[in-house]
Write a protein that holds these residues in place. Structure first.
Motif, PDB file in Angstrom:
ATOM      1  N   ALA A 148      -6.434   2.441 -12.722  1.00 23.69           N
ATOM      2  CA  ALA A 148      -6.336   0.996 -12.513  1.00 23.69           C
ATOM      3  C   ALA A 148      -5.538   0.709 -11.241  1.00 23.69           C
ATOM      4  CB  ALA A 148      -5.691   0.323 -13.709  1.00 23.69           C
ATOM      5  N   SER A 149      -4.451   1.425 -11.050  1.00 21.29           N
ATOM      6  CA  SER A 149      -3.659   1.248  -9.835  1.00 21.29           C
ATOM      7  C   SER A 149      -4.418   1.740  -8.609  1.00 21.29           C
ATOM      8  CB  SER A 149      -2.329   1.981  -9.946  1.00 21.29           C
ATOM      9  OG  SER A 149      -1.524   1.375 -10.923  1.00 21.29           O
ATOM     10  N   ARG A 150      -5.205   2.786  -8.784  1.00 19.48           N
ATOM     11  CA  ARG A 150      -6.005   3.312  -7.673  1.00 19.48           C
ATOM     12  C   ARG A 150      -7.008   2.260  -7.218  1.00 19.48           C
ATOM     13  NH1 ARG A 150      -6.277   8.351  -6.151  1.00 19.48           N
ATOM     14  NH2 ARG A 150      -5.447   9.071  -8.135  1.00 19.48           N
ATOM     15  N   ARG A 151      -7.619   1.578  -8.182  1.00 22.12           N
ATOM     16  CA  ARG A 151      -8.574   0.522  -7.842  1.00 22.12           C
ATOM     17  C   ARG A 151      -7.865  -0.609  -7.111  1.00 22.12           C
ATOM     18  NH1 ARG A 151     -10.824  -4.266 -10.201  1.00 22.12           N
ATOM     19  NH2 ARG A 151     -12.983  -4.498  -9.512  1.00 22.12           N
ATOM     20  N   GLY A 152      -6.670  -0.961  -7.577  1.00 25.24           N
ATOM     21  CA  GLY A 152      -5.888  -1.983  -6.905  1.00 25.24           C
ATOM     22  C   GLY A 152      -5.542  -1.584  -5.475  1.00 25.24           C
ATOM     23  N   LEU A 153      -5.239  -0.308  -5.281  1.00 25.55           N
ATOM     24  CA  LEU A 153      -4.945   0.200  -3.942  1.00 25.55           C
ATOM     25  C   LEU A 153      -6.157   0.032  -3.033  1.00 25.55           C
ATOM     26  CD1 LEU A 153      -3.157   1.813  -1.931  1.00 25.55           C
ATOM     27  CD2 LEU A 153      -4.143   3.879  -2.909  1.00 25.55           C
ATOM     28  N   PHE A 154      -7.332   0.374  -3.533  1.00 28.27           N
ATOM     29  CA  PHE A 154      -8.548   0.232  -2.723  1.00 28.27           C
ATOM     30  C   PHE A 154      -8.802  -1.225  -2.352  1.00 28.27           C
ATOM     31  CE2 PHE A 154     -10.331   4.307  -4.772  1.00 28.27           C
ATOM     32  CZ  PHE A 154      -9.696   5.085  -3.816  1.00 28.27           C
ATOM     33  N   LYS A 155      -8.518  -2.136  -3.272  1.00 29.44           N
ATOM     34  CA  LYS A 155      -8.689  -3.559  -2.988  1.00 29.44           C
ATOM     35  C   LYS A 155      -7.712  -4.012  -1.902  1.00 29.44           C
ATOM     36  CE  LYS A 155      -9.544  -6.510  -6.291  1.00 29.44           C
ATOM     37  NZ  LYS A 155     -10.890  -7.049  -6.292  1.00 29.44           N
ATOM     38  N   LEU A 156      -6.462  -3.536  -1.964  1.00 29.16           N
ATOM     39  CA  LEU A 156      -5.471  -3.886  -0.953  1.00 29.16           C
ATOM     40  C   LEU A 156      -5.868  -3.344   0.419  1.00 29.16           C
ATOM     41  CD1 LEU A 156      -2.108  -3.251  -2.858  1.00 29.16           C
ATOM     42  CD2 LEU A 156      -3.134  -5.447  -2.305  1.00 29.16           C
ATOM     43  N   VAL A 157      -6.346  -2.112   0.443  1.00 24.01           N
ATOM     44  CA  VAL A 157      -6.770  -1.512   1.712  1.00 24.01           C
ATOM     45  C   VAL A 157      -7.932  -2.305   2.302  1.00 24.01           C
ATOM     46  CG1 VAL A 157      -7.807   0.540   2.751  1.00 24.01           C
ATOM     47  CG2 VAL A 157      -5.903   0.779   1.173  1.00 24.01           C
ATOM     48  N   ILE A 163       0.837  -1.201   0.000  1.00 18.78           N
ATOM     49  CA  ILE A 163       0.000   0.000   0.000  1.00 18.78           C
ATOM     50  C   ILE A 163       0.870   1.247   0.000  1.00 18.78           C
ATOM     51  CG2 ILE A 163      -1.575   1.354   1.447  1.00 18.78           C
ATOM     52  CD1 ILE A 163      -2.897  -1.379   2.187  1.00 18.78           C
ATOM     53  N   GLU A 164       1.922   1.251   0.809  1.00 17.12           N
ATOM     54  CA  GLU A 164       2.825   2.410   0.853  1.00 17.12           C
ATOM     55  C   GLU A 164       3.497   2.634  -0.498  1.00 17.12           C
ATOM     56  OE1 GLU A 164       5.432   1.424   4.064  1.00 17.12           O
ATOM     57  OE2 GLU A 164       3.947   1.975   5.596  1.00 17.12           O
ATOM     58  N   ASN A 165       3.954   1.552  -1.147  1.00  9.91           N
ATOM     59  CA  ASN A 165       4.592   1.680  -2.456  1.00  9.91           C
ATOM     60  C   ASN A 165       3.603   2.193  -3.506  1.00  9.91           C
ATOM     61  OD1 ASN A 165       7.066   0.833  -1.545  1.00  9.91           O
ATOM     62  ND2 ASN A 165       6.782  -1.284  -2.170  1.00  9.91           N
ATOM     63  N   LEU A 166       2.395   1.677  -3.487  1.00  7.26           N
ATOM     64  CA  LEU A 166       1.386   2.094  -4.453  1.00  7.26           C
ATOM     65  C   LEU A 166       0.954   3.542  -4.218  1.00  7.26           C
ATOM     66  CD1 LEU A 166       0.097   0.830  -6.857  1.00  7.26           C
ATOM     67  CD2 LEU A 166      -1.687  -0.102  -5.408  1.00  7.26           C
ATOM     68  N   THR A 167       0.916   3.957  -2.969  1.00  7.59           N
ATOM     69  CA  THR A 167       0.579   5.344  -2.649  1.00  7.59           C
ATOM     70  C   THR A 167       1.619   6.296  -3.219  1.00  7.59           C
ATOM     71  OG1 THR A 167      -0.536   4.625  -0.637  1.00  7.59           O
ATOM     72  CG2 THR A 167       0.075   6.939  -0.764  1.00  7.59           C
ATOM     73  N   LYS A 171       1.115   9.247  -6.215  1.00  8.79           N
ATOM     74  CA  LYS A 171       1.446  10.667  -6.043  1.00  8.79           C
ATOM     75  C   LYS A 171       2.040  11.235  -7.335  1.00  8.79           C
ATOM     76  CE  LYS A 171       2.105  10.652  -1.066  1.00  8.79           C
ATOM     77  NZ  LYS A 171       3.080  10.752   0.033  1.00  8.79           N
ATOM     78  N   SER A 172       2.780  10.407  -8.056  1.00 11.28           N
ATOM     79  CA  SER A 172       3.372  10.842  -9.320  1.00 11.28           C
ATOM     80  C   SER A 172       2.405  10.698 -10.497  1.00 11.28           C
ATOM     81  CB  SER A 172       4.625  10.027  -9.626  1.00 11.28           C
ATOM     82  OG  SER A 172       5.572  10.193  -8.612  1.00 11.28           O
ATOM     83  N   PHE A 173       1.608   9.636 -10.479  1.00 11.37           N
ATOM     84  CA  PHE A 173       0.708   9.333 -11.590  1.00 11.37           C
ATOM     85  C   PHE A 173      -0.730   9.326 -11.073  1.00 11.37           C
ATOM     86  CE2 PHE A 173       4.774   7.219 -12.269  1.00 11.37           C
ATOM     87  CZ  PHE A 173       5.161   7.767 -13.476  1.00 11.37           C
ATOM     88  N   ASN A 174      -1.260  10.499 -10.807  1.00 12.67           N
ATOM     89  CA  ASN A 174      -2.562  10.581 -10.144  1.00 12.67           C
ATOM     90  C   ASN A 174      -3.734  10.175 -11.030  1.00 12.67           C
ATOM     91  OD1 ASN A 174      -2.279  12.818 -11.717  1.00 12.67           O
ATOM     92  ND2 ASN A 174      -3.160  14.255 -10.256  1.00 12.67           N
TER      93      ASN A 174
END
Length: 88
Positions: free
Chosen positions: A50-59, A35-39, A43-46
């Motif tokens: 697709a990555s944002r959705r993956g982040l929500f799934k991980l959280v 989660i920290e790495n994806l966050t 920050k660079s690629f807002n």
């Protein structure tokens, strides 16, 4: 991306016994690292939705594991939250 060395270090820190890779503590710690790495990536690629959705799934997955740990052993839950600095 998490390197093999980083992953092994986290597993060694949070494992309950030798060879333990599946306990809730280890799983939560690895999810937190991802989660920290994806966050940082987001920050660079807002606009990387697709990555944002993956982040929500991980959280969500981490939340489920934290709830399980809280129900089964409050002491381990409190220690893990403190070590990972999940709540202020």
């Amino acid at each position: 991306m998490i390197t093999k060395e980083e992953k092994e270090e986290v597993i060694k820190k949070f494992q309950r016994h030798e060879g333990d890779t599946g306990s809730p503590e280890v799983q939560i710690a690895l999810l937190t690292l991802r989660i920290e790495n994806l966050t940082e990536h987001l920050k660079s690629f807002n606009k990387d939705y697709a990555s944002r959705r993956g982040l929500f799934k991980l959280v969500g997955e981490r939340r489920k594991l934290l709830n399980y740990l809280k129900e089964t052993d409050k002491a381990r839950y409190a220690q893990l939250v403190k070590e990972l600095n999940l709540r202020a």
